[in-house]
Design a protein around this motif. Structure first.
Motif, PDB file in Angstrom:
ATOM      1  N   TYR A  13      46.873 124.951  38.313  1.00 32.29           N
ATOM      2  CA  TYR A  13      45.534 125.451  38.628  1.00 32.29           C
ATOM      3  C   TYR A  13      44.653 125.462  37.381  1.00 32.29           C
ATOM      4  O   TYR A  13      43.463 125.142  37.450  1.00 32.29           O
ATOM      5  CB  TYR A  13      45.623 126.857  39.232  1.00 32.29           C
ATOM      6  N   THR A  22      39.559 120.733  42.288  1.00 33.53           N
ATOM      7  CA  THR A  22      40.304 121.695  43.086  1.00 33.53           C
ATOM      8  C   THR A  22      41.789 121.374  42.922  1.00 33.53           C
ATOM      9  O   THR A  22      42.163 120.311  42.407  1.00 33.53           O
ATOM     10  CB  THR A  22      39.934 121.595  44.569  1.00 33.53           C
ATOM     11  N   PHE A  23      42.633 122.288  43.381  1.00 36.44           N
ATOM     12  CA  PHE A  23      44.073 122.049  43.307  1.00 36.44           C
ATOM     13  C   PHE A  23      44.453 120.813  44.127  1.00 36.44           C
ATOM     14  O   PHE A  23      45.287 120.001  43.703  1.00 36.44           O
ATOM     15  CB  PHE A  23      44.828 123.274  43.810  1.00 36.44           C
ATOM     16  N   THR A  24      43.834 120.651  45.287  1.00 44.70           N
ATOM     17  CA  THR A  24      44.109 119.469  46.113  1.00 44.70           C
ATOM     18  C   THR A  24      43.735 118.192  45.384  1.00 44.70           C
ATOM     19  O   THR A  24      44.477 117.202  45.399  1.00 44.70           O
ATOM     20  CB  THR A  24      43.356 119.558  47.455  1.00 44.70           C
ATOM     21  N   GLU A  77      45.934 127.775  47.064  1.00 45.12           N
ATOM     22  CA  GLU A  77      45.127 126.689  47.625  1.00 45.12           C
ATOM     23  C   GLU A  77      44.996 126.836  49.132  1.00 45.12           C
ATOM     24  O   GLU A  77      43.940 126.530  49.701  1.00 45.12           O
ATOM     25  CB  GLU A  77      45.744 125.330  47.273  1.00 45.12           C
ATOM     26  N   SER A 314      44.896 132.681  41.069  1.00 43.25           N
ATOM     27  CA  SER A 314      46.139 132.024  41.459  1.00 43.25           C
ATOM     28  C   SER A 314      47.386 132.725  40.931  1.00 43.25           C
ATOM     29  O   SER A 314      48.389 132.844  41.649  1.00 43.25           O
ATOM     30  CB  SER A 314      46.125 130.561  41.007  1.00 43.25           C
TER      31      SER A 314
END
Length: 347
Positions: A13, A22-24, A77, A314
């Motif tokens: 993260y 983003t994490f994705t 996420e 996170s």
């Protein structure tokens, strides 16, 4: 490296944020969906890897995320994506924002166009004779920076209280957080449209019964609506923001009751106003002490400035420390062209 061999760490993260991702998106950079034909993105492939079902009749409980240290990394996420779904469902900003700019700083200084004329009047671009001087248009930086705010909520719940709760139920509450964030952001977006962004660019106010609009004070008729529409030249009034009572006044105009408009509204609930402007219910207008409507040229009125996605704490979530976990989005708004929005007051 195959998706089922990835080592997931909470430090991802931090790496993603440093890259403005983003994490994705970070997962996609190391496990691109282009290499698969499964219709999934990098994040949902990881859910599949750990057999975490977030939809359907056999939805798992929250505890499933924490079966392993790797799968626990996916939980922040999941929350971010679920909150974002709620935000997008309730968000009227797509109806009023011309463009969205993503930033990775605490401040944003916008630009504006200066052609040396009164911004409220149409500039005549006449032909230039041979050897003549072309009219000048200068792009300048605005004097005042755009205010950037954090919109969000604190999630207050213990892991023990939530761990055996189904994800499809938890999702409802997360999406409601997203809806509340959307409402807060819409309030500030409409406030900037009405009052400006601090650079002397508040919307002009016209009132039924004055010399420009005419008519009888406190009464909206089609004639006044047309007069308001005509004041936008050379801009286009293609969107109208109206609180509940003023929306009712518009919808009950005889000209609105033509068969096609009535059929469309009854068929799918889409509002069609006289002269083709899209009607958007926006009670935030009333909250700005405006007893009227806001007309705007959506393509030229408002810029949204945001940081990437929804932010969660996170480390807390991965370590099961849900108490007082912040879920937020950072953003602000900039007025693009002052004459692209006007206010009509009555009542």
């Amino acid at each position: 490296m195959a998706f089922d061999n990835l080592t997931l760490e909470k430090g991802m993260y931090t790496e993603a944020k440093a890259k403005g991702q983003t994490f994705t998106q970070f997962l996609e950079s190391i496990d691109s969906s282009k290499d698969y034909d499964d219709g999934l993105d990098a994040f949902t492939r990881q859910l599949k890897r750990f057999d975490i079902k977030v939809k359907g009749p056999n939805t798992d409980v929250i505890e499933k995320f924490f079966a392993t240290s790797d799968s626990a990394v996916l939980f922040p996420e999941y929350i971010s994506r679920t909150v974002l779904v709620g935000l997008e469902k309730a968000n009227i900003l797509p109806e009023i924002v011309a463009t969205t700019t993503t930033i990775d700083a605490d401040t944003y200084r916008a630009i504006y166009m200066d052609d040396g004329t009164d911004a409220k009047k149409r500039k005549s671009l006449k032909r230039v004779g041979e050897g003549g001087q072309l009219p000048e248009t200068t792009i300048k930086t605005k004097e005042n920076v755009t205010n950037i705010y954090k919109y969000g909520r604190l999630l207050k719940a213990s892991y023990e209280a939530l761990r055996r709760k189904k994800l499809n139920v938890f999702e409802i509450f997360l999406q409601q957080i997203g809806r509340e964030i959307a409402q807060d952001m819409a309030y500030d977006g409409i406030k900037v449209i009405i009052s400006g962004d601090g650079n002397s660019n508040a919307a002009d106010i016209l009132t039924i019964g004055d010399a420009t609009i005419g008519g009888t004070a406190s009464t909206l008729t089609y004639d006044e609506y047309i007069a308001f529409w005509a004041e936008f030249d050379p801009y286009e009034m293609n969107t109208v923001l109206a609180p509940k009572l003023q929306l009712k006044d518009i919808l009950t105009l005889p000209e609105f009751k033509d068969p096609q408009a009535g059929f469309t509204f009854q068929k799918d609930g889409k509002l069609i106003s006289p002269l083709g402007a899209k009607l958007v219910r926006a009670d935030q207008v009333k909250e700005q002490s405006i007893n009227g409507i806001v007309g705007l040229d959506k393509a030229l009125c408002l810029e949204e400035i945001v940081e990437q996605g929804i932010t969660t704490e996170s480390d807390k979530l991965i370590d099961k420390q849900l108490e007082r976990t912040a879920i937020s989005r950072v953003g602000g708004f900039n007025k693009l062209f002052q004459p692209a929005a006007k206010i009509l007051k009555w009542g």
